[in-house]
Design an enzyme around this catalytic site. Sequence first.
Site, PDB file in Angstrom:
ATOM      1  N   GLY A  18       0.842  -1.198   0.000  1.00 28.31           N
ATOM      2  CA  GLY A  18       0.000   0.000   0.000  1.00 28.31           C
ATOM      3  C   GLY A  18       0.874   1.244   0.000  1.00 28.31           C
ATOM      4  O   GLY A  18       1.914   1.268   0.659  1.00 28.31           O
ATOM      5  N   GLY A 111       5.158  -2.823   3.415  1.00 22.97           N
ATOM      6  CA  GLY A 111       4.581  -3.447   4.600  1.00 22.97           C
ATOM      7  C   GLY A 111       5.121  -4.851   4.825  1.00 22.97           C
ATOM      8  O   GLY A 111       6.081  -5.273   4.158  1.00 22.97           O
ATOM      9  N   ASP A 159      -0.564   1.980   8.572  1.00 21.64           N
ATOM     10  CA  ASP A 159      -1.183   1.375   9.759  1.00 21.64           C
ATOM     11  C   ASP A 159      -0.355   1.461  11.047  1.00 21.64           C
ATOM     12  O   ASP A 159      -0.868   1.218  12.121  1.00 21.64           O
ATOM     13  CB  ASP A 159      -1.456  -0.119   9.503  1.00 21.64           C
ATOM     14  CG  ASP A 159      -2.374  -0.333   8.320  1.00 21.64           C
ATOM     15  OD1 ASP A 159      -3.042   0.638   7.926  1.00 21.64           O
ATOM     16  OD2 ASP A 159      -2.420  -1.453   7.791  1.00 21.64           O
TER      17      ASP A 159
HETATM   18  P1  ADP Z   1       2.238  -4.891   2.211  1.00 18.40           P
HETATM   19  O1  ADP Z   1       3.678  -4.883   1.818  1.00 18.40           O
HETATM   20  O2  ADP Z   1       1.709  -3.499   2.374  1.00 18.40           O
HETATM   21  O3  ADP Z   1       1.982  -5.796   3.383  1.00 18.40           O
HETATM   22  P2  ADP Z   1       1.101  -6.905   0.416  1.00 18.40           P
HETATM   23  O4  ADP Z   1       0.925  -7.892   1.499  1.00 18.40           O
HETATM   24  O5  ADP Z   1       0.007  -6.748  -0.588  1.00 18.40           O
HETATM   25  O6  ADP Z   1       1.387  -5.433   0.954  1.00 18.40           O
HETATM   26  O7  ADP Z   1       2.432  -7.287  -0.354  1.00 18.40           O
HETATM   27  C1  ADP Z   1       2.886  -6.521  -1.465  1.00 18.40           C
HETATM   28  C2  ADP Z   1       3.549  -7.433  -2.473  1.00 18.40           C
HETATM   29  O8  ADP Z   1       4.650  -8.123  -1.858  1.00 18.40           O
HETATM   30  C3  ADP Z   1       2.660  -8.554  -3.020  1.00 18.40           C
HETATM   31  O9  ADP Z   1       1.858  -8.098  -4.093  1.00 18.40           O
HETATM   32  C4  ADP Z   1       3.689  -9.541  -3.477  1.00 18.40           C
HETATM   33  O10 ADP Z   1       4.237  -9.200  -4.723  1.00 18.40           O
HETATM   34  C5  ADP Z   1       4.779  -9.422  -2.431  1.00 18.40           C
HETATM   35  N1  ADP Z   1       4.604 -10.447  -1.386  1.00 18.40           N
HETATM   36  C6  ADP Z   1       3.820 -10.395  -0.284  1.00 18.40           C
HETATM   37  N2  ADP Z   1       3.902 -11.555   0.417  1.00 18.40           N
HETATM   38  C7  ADP Z   1       4.753 -12.342  -0.251  1.00 18.40           C
HETATM   39  C8  ADP Z   1       5.259 -13.667  -0.061  1.00 18.40           C
HETATM   40  N3  ADP Z   1       4.904 -14.383   1.002  1.00 18.40           N
HETATM   41  N4  ADP Z   1       6.120 -14.155  -0.975  1.00 18.40           N
HETATM   42  C9  ADP Z   1       6.505 -13.434  -2.034  1.00 18.40           C
HETATM   43  N5  ADP Z   1       6.052 -12.188  -2.272  1.00 18.40           N
HETATM   44  C10 ADP Z   1       5.197 -11.644  -1.406  1.00 18.40           C
END
Ligand code: ADP
Length: 740
Positions: A18, A111, A159
């Site tokens: 985000g 995040g 957050d």
């Molecule tokens: P945030 O970083 O704000 O928590 P997300 O959880 O949507 O947002 O994660 C952002 C991006 O990071 C995802 O779209 C994906 O490309 C990558 N990502 C998140 N979790 C994983 C994971 N377990 N393994 C690989 N890539 C991940």
Amino acid sequence: MTDTAHAPTSIAVLTSGGDAGGMNAAVRAVVRTAISRDADAYVIQDGWQGLVDGGEAIRRVSSADVGGILHRGGTVFGTARCEAFRTRQGRRDGVRHLLERGIDALVVIGGDGSLTGANIFREEWPGVVTELAEAGEVTAEVAASHPVLRLVGLAGSIDNDMSGTDMTIGADTALHRITEALDSIRSTASSHQRTFVVEVMGRHCGYLALTAGLATAANWLLIPEHPPEGGDWAQEMCAAMRAGHEIGRRQSLVLVTEGSQSREGEPITAERVKEVLEEQLGEDTRVTILGHVQRGGAPSAIDRVLATRLGHAAVERLLADPPDTTPQLIGIRGNEVASSPLMECVTRTHEVAERIAQQDYEGAMLLRGGSFPESQTILSTMQQAAPRPTAHGRRRFRLAVLHGGGPAPGMNTAVRAAVRLGLNRGYSVLTVKNGFLGLRNGDIQEMEWMSVSGWVSEGGADIGTNRYVPDEPAIAQIAKQLAAHRIDGILMAGGWSGYQAAHLLHTHRQKYAALDIPIICMPMTINNDLPGTELTIGSDTALNSIVADVDKIRQSAVASRRVFVVEVMGHDCGYLALMAGVATGAELIYLPEREITLNDLCVDVRNLTERFRSGKRLGLVIRSESADPVYTTDFITSVFQKEGGDLFDARPAILGHVQEGGDPSPFDRVQATGLTAHCIEYLAEQLESGGRASAMIGFQSGRLQFTDLTSYPRLIEDTAQRPREQRWMNQLPLAEIMTV
Ligand code: ADP
């Protein structure tokens, strides 16, 4: 010492997950620090998606490429959810794209999801590199020279849900948006006698709602970590609302974090809260879902400075650590940059959500740690419709609250907190009108619970403040008034002359028995020039006001080539000038702490002129009002105007008293409330134990600190209005690197 033998020569940065205010400042700081350390800087467009796509999405950038982005909301380099990066093939492509450019160091701003992905990417790196070499997709030489990925993470999330840092990049900006929205909702709500239920973002984290609740005096709060404790949340909420109406409250505000639930785990949505209020109280209730408004808008001063500090520290860390170092999350603890193992932070972050899912709320609150549980307790006390009944037989001590010095945003917030928290302890709370002058004249009135209703968000100082410092005869009169009003303790929430006056009273305690009482001084001034603290309440509001004005000034210069010399307040202290310089990306900053010489001025003019010659269109100079008696704002402007010739013109902008006014920022409201709670506690401890000590409350390295009031003279400069120790001055080199 930096071990340059390990130093990577190419560092890439990306923003992911985000978007959050301040991400641009972090990217700018990473790029400029890397370049200042002779490394190549790359920006990856659209987060992990850009890494997987390669090509134009991974761009080498110059210092100028990250110019003019500090003030922009969100992330100008884009962020995307990327499914391909969740696959090994996607990450394999990513490794290849970095190797093709000789990049093996990465700063990820995002995040917990983004940082988890980053860690997987790093763990797989050595295997993927070998695989790519074997497949002939990269040369053996490239593979051999980039055996591991160096990784540092920065928590970018509105957050404030990340373990390992007190603040995530973007949380303070979101708090600004929420507070602005809630202030507006409050005014319409009171016009119509309505109840507003407002849903605030936060997934599993109630930080935004809790802090916004403190900043706007929400009447009821639902956060995932701390569901209402009684058996039936709906009954409990309705009883609190009813009590509020009975004491004359015209409007109510209920804040609901998305992801809130009852103790038993039943989800509680804003709609559900509305239904309950309508059914049980028959109230005209409206729901507002703040949604993406919370993400947008110009980043706050805190986020700009925080992100700049963290981006800078991330690169320094990459350059200093051996390549195989465990990846770190660089965050802030207290007011210090701190690093912790990245995956430990991610795991602990997930643990809070797990505790909530298991209905272990105590565990969740404990894991949140810091000021979270304390803020929750303060808010629930302030929300009460009346003070709790005084325990039988306890002495009803009498506390006086007054200001001294210039007005500071947050003064009303502090008085409100002092009145309610004092009354709740079973004390009488009296306010003194117009500072120490009012104390001398006996202009003192007793306050009630509802006398301070609505004060949380109001700028100015309703009980009045001035710079009056009593002389000997006035001190005698003050002693008389204190005795006549039977005052047992004093809370002085104010600035420089308030501290002077409070210290004077304290030094006369042997002469007048009425002055032999505990006095606590709470730092409230925009100047940040007080002893015993590295931060004063009010300065954040002033800084945001300066930053907003400078943003406008920048925009006004689009059509011309111009240098603006912006004069900011601060008296003898350059804090506002330096921090405003960092937060707005000023090219030059003049502070009272560093004498301006004619030679400096010549060098500065020459350097800036040179930059205009190579294409610069706007120059920003920030000058503290007392930076130098000779080299005034007008003088400096004239020098730039003359020397700019056909290249640019120069204009002064004296921001003046707008910096002292305005509604307090969320940070100042929250700090004013929190510090007041500690001041009341301090006075209570003294009074209830028969103690007579007096102190100055403040922050040192971001931690709460009490300093004996007797040490006041030793802590201040003899010839200037500022403390001897000014830790914020260590941000000066950072400001200089950022303008490279
Ligand atoms: P945030 O970083 O704000 O928590 P997300 O959880 O949507 O947002 O994660 C952002 C991006 O990071 C995802 O779209 C994906 O490309 C990558 N990502 C998140 N979790 C994983 C994971 N377990 N393994 C690989 N890539 C991940």
